[in-house]
Enzyme design. Structure first.
Site, PDB file in Angstrom:
ATOM      1  N   ASP A 269       0.883  -1.156   0.000  1.00  0.00           N
ATOM      2  CA  ASP A 269       0.000   0.000   0.000  1.00  0.00           C
ATOM      3  C   ASP A 269       0.934   1.222   0.000  1.00  0.00           C
ATOM      4  OD1 ASP A 269      -2.459   1.508   0.510  1.00  0.00           O
ATOM      5  OD2 ASP A 269      -1.585   1.863   2.475  1.00  0.00           O
TER       6      ASP A 269
ATOM      7  N   ASP B   3       0.035   5.151   0.767  1.00  0.00           N
ATOM      8  CA  ASP B   3      -0.159   6.125   1.848  1.00  0.00           C
ATOM      9  C   ASP B   3      -0.285   5.404   3.195  1.00  0.00           C
ATOM     10  OD1 ASP B   3      -0.844   8.365   3.373  1.00  0.00           O
ATOM     11  OD2 ASP B   3      -2.961   8.194   2.854  1.00  0.00           O
TER      12      ASP B   3
ATOM     13  N   GLY C 221      -7.159   5.037   3.485  1.00  0.00           N
ATOM     14  CA  GLY C 221      -7.334   3.909   2.564  1.00  0.00           C
ATOM     15  C   GLY C 221      -8.653   3.910   1.797  1.00  0.00           C
TER      16      GLY C 221
ATOM     17  N   SER D  83      -4.976   5.153  -4.513  1.00  0.00           N
ATOM     18  CA  SER D  83      -4.793   6.531  -4.994  1.00  0.00           C
ATOM     19  C   SER D  83      -4.606   6.628  -6.502  1.00  0.00           C
ATOM     20  CB  SER D  83      -3.588   7.166  -4.309  1.00  0.00           C
ATOM     21  OG  SER D  83      -3.362   8.450  -4.859  1.00  0.00           O
TER      22      SER D  83
ATOM     23  N   ASP E  42      -1.660  -0.431   5.989  1.00  0.00           N
ATOM     24  CA  ASP E  42      -1.894   0.290   7.253  1.00  0.00           C
ATOM     25  C   ASP E  42      -3.386   0.405   7.565  1.00  0.00           C
ATOM     26  OD1 ASP E  42      -2.273   2.222   5.093  1.00  0.00           O
ATOM     27  OD2 ASP E  42      -2.526   3.678   6.705  1.00  0.00           O
TER      28      ASP E  42
HETATM   29  P1  B16 Z   1      -6.531   9.909  -4.368  1.00  0.00           P
HETATM   30  P2  B16 Z   1      -3.611   4.232  -0.123  1.00  0.00           P
HETATM   31  C1  B16 Z   1      -5.433   6.170  -0.279  1.00  0.00           C
HETATM   32  O1  B16 Z   1      -4.119   5.731  -0.476  1.00  0.00           O
HETATM   33  C2  B16 Z   1      -5.479   7.159   0.888  1.00  0.00           C
HETATM   34  O2  B16 Z   1      -5.132   6.509   2.107  1.00  0.00           O
HETATM   35  C3  B16 Z   1      -6.865   7.737   1.009  1.00  0.00           C
HETATM   36  O3  B16 Z   1      -6.918   8.674   2.062  1.00  0.00           O
HETATM   37  C4  B16 Z   1      -7.251   8.411  -0.331  1.00  0.00           C
HETATM   38  O4  B16 Z   1      -8.571   8.920  -0.268  1.00  0.00           O
HETATM   39  C5  B16 Z   1      -7.141   7.369  -1.449  1.00  0.00           C
HETATM   40  O5  B16 Z   1      -5.826   6.844  -1.477  1.00  0.00           O
HETATM   41  C6  B16 Z   1      -7.458   7.966  -2.804  1.00  0.00           C
HETATM   42  O6  B16 Z   1      -6.475   8.918  -3.125  1.00  0.00           O
HETATM   43  O7  B16 Z   1      -7.505  10.991  -4.048  1.00  0.00           O
HETATM   44  O8  B16 Z   1      -5.111  10.387  -4.494  1.00  0.00           O
HETATM   45  O9  B16 Z   1      -6.952   9.089  -5.568  1.00  0.00           O
HETATM   46  O10 B16 Z   1      -3.546   4.135   1.363  1.00  0.00           O
HETATM   47  O11 B16 Z   1      -4.579   3.236  -0.775  1.00  0.00           O
HETATM   48  O12 B16 Z   1      -2.245   4.210  -0.778  1.00  0.00           O
HETATM   49 MG    MG Z   2      -2.852   3.230   3.245  1.00  0.00          MG
END
Ligand code: B16
Ligand code: MG
Length: 211
Positions: A7, A9, A44, A115, A169
């Site tokens: 993952d 973030d 996430g 993301s 996480d």
């Molecule tokens: P984006 P991960 C997630 O990343 C974030 O934890 C979450 O807070 C966010 O809303 C999501 O990505 C989408 O992100 O707006 O940049 O497309 O933890 O899956 O790496």
């Molecule tokens: Mg994450």
């Protein structure tokens, strides 16, 4: 030799503070209450689902799909301005070192992130070349806890799910890993999640796994 799917973030980088600032700016502008506690629920979670969580406090007229799209774009523009300030120094030394050792040992490495900004973030922190495959918000239609993002990562790597270790996480990320038939390693928040197969405090503990 196991493959690792990370993952992004909350595992490799910490962009939650940027998500917070960008959502906060949007929320303040439209006059909806938002705080760090609500932000914790966005970990996430996809962008569209994050907006729905924030709009639980919305007291105005119901918003149309177009209005919601515009709010997401507004948030993402502020978020990307903040991401543009990231540098390779935003990746902890033990994270970079551990990834290098795993790679040298011959493990395949992939990203499995919700993301849509994954490639931009990896570029900013100089991690793009470390990964053999990237599965992210741009190639999925269902978000975690659905296993799609990890199943795709395994396909991109040419690996069977039961040969993959997912490092996450978020609780929903561990659920997604388990639903994919993979080993789920919990770190950060998910180090306290009983459904994780392995719980670690430090990233370097990954060196003891996957042999
Ligand atoms: P984006 P991960 C997630 O990343 C974030 O934890 C979450 O807070 C966010 O809303 C999501 O990505 C989408 O992100 O707006 O940049 O497309 O933890 O899956 O790496
Ligand atoms: Mg994450």
């Amino acid at each position: 030799m196991k493959a690792f799917i990370f993952d992004l973030d909350g595992v490799l980088v910490f962009t939650d503070r940027f998500h917070y600032q960008a959502w906060k700016k949007m929320a303040d502008r439209i006059g909806v209450y938002f705080d760090e506690q609500i932000n914790n629920r966005l970990r996430g979670v996809s962008r569209a689902e994050s907006l729905e969580i924030i709009l639980e406090r919305w007291e105005g007229e119901p918003l149309s799909r177009e209005e919601k799209e515009a709010l997401m774009e507004e948030k993402n523009n502020s978020y990307r301005e903040l991401l543009a300030t990231m540098t390779p120094a935003d990746v902890a030394d033990d994270v970079r070192r551990t990834l290098d050792v795993l790679k040298k040992r011959g493990h395949k490495l992939a990203i499995g992130s919700s993301s849509k900004n994954t490639k931009f973030i990896l570029q900013q922190v100089a991690l793009t070349d470390v990964f053999d495959a990237i599965s992210d918000g741009t190639n999925i239609s269902r978000s975690k806890p659905d296993p799609e993002v990890f199943i795709k990562a395994a396909q991109f790597l040419g690996e069977e799910p039961d040969n993959c270790i997912v490092v996450e996480d978020a609780f929903a990320g561990i659920d997604a890993a388990k639903a994919a038939g993979m080993t789920g390693v919990g770190i950060g928040d998910a180090a306290g999640y009983e459904k994780a197969d392995v719980r670690i405090q430090n990233f370097a503990e990954l060196l003891e796994l996957g042999r």
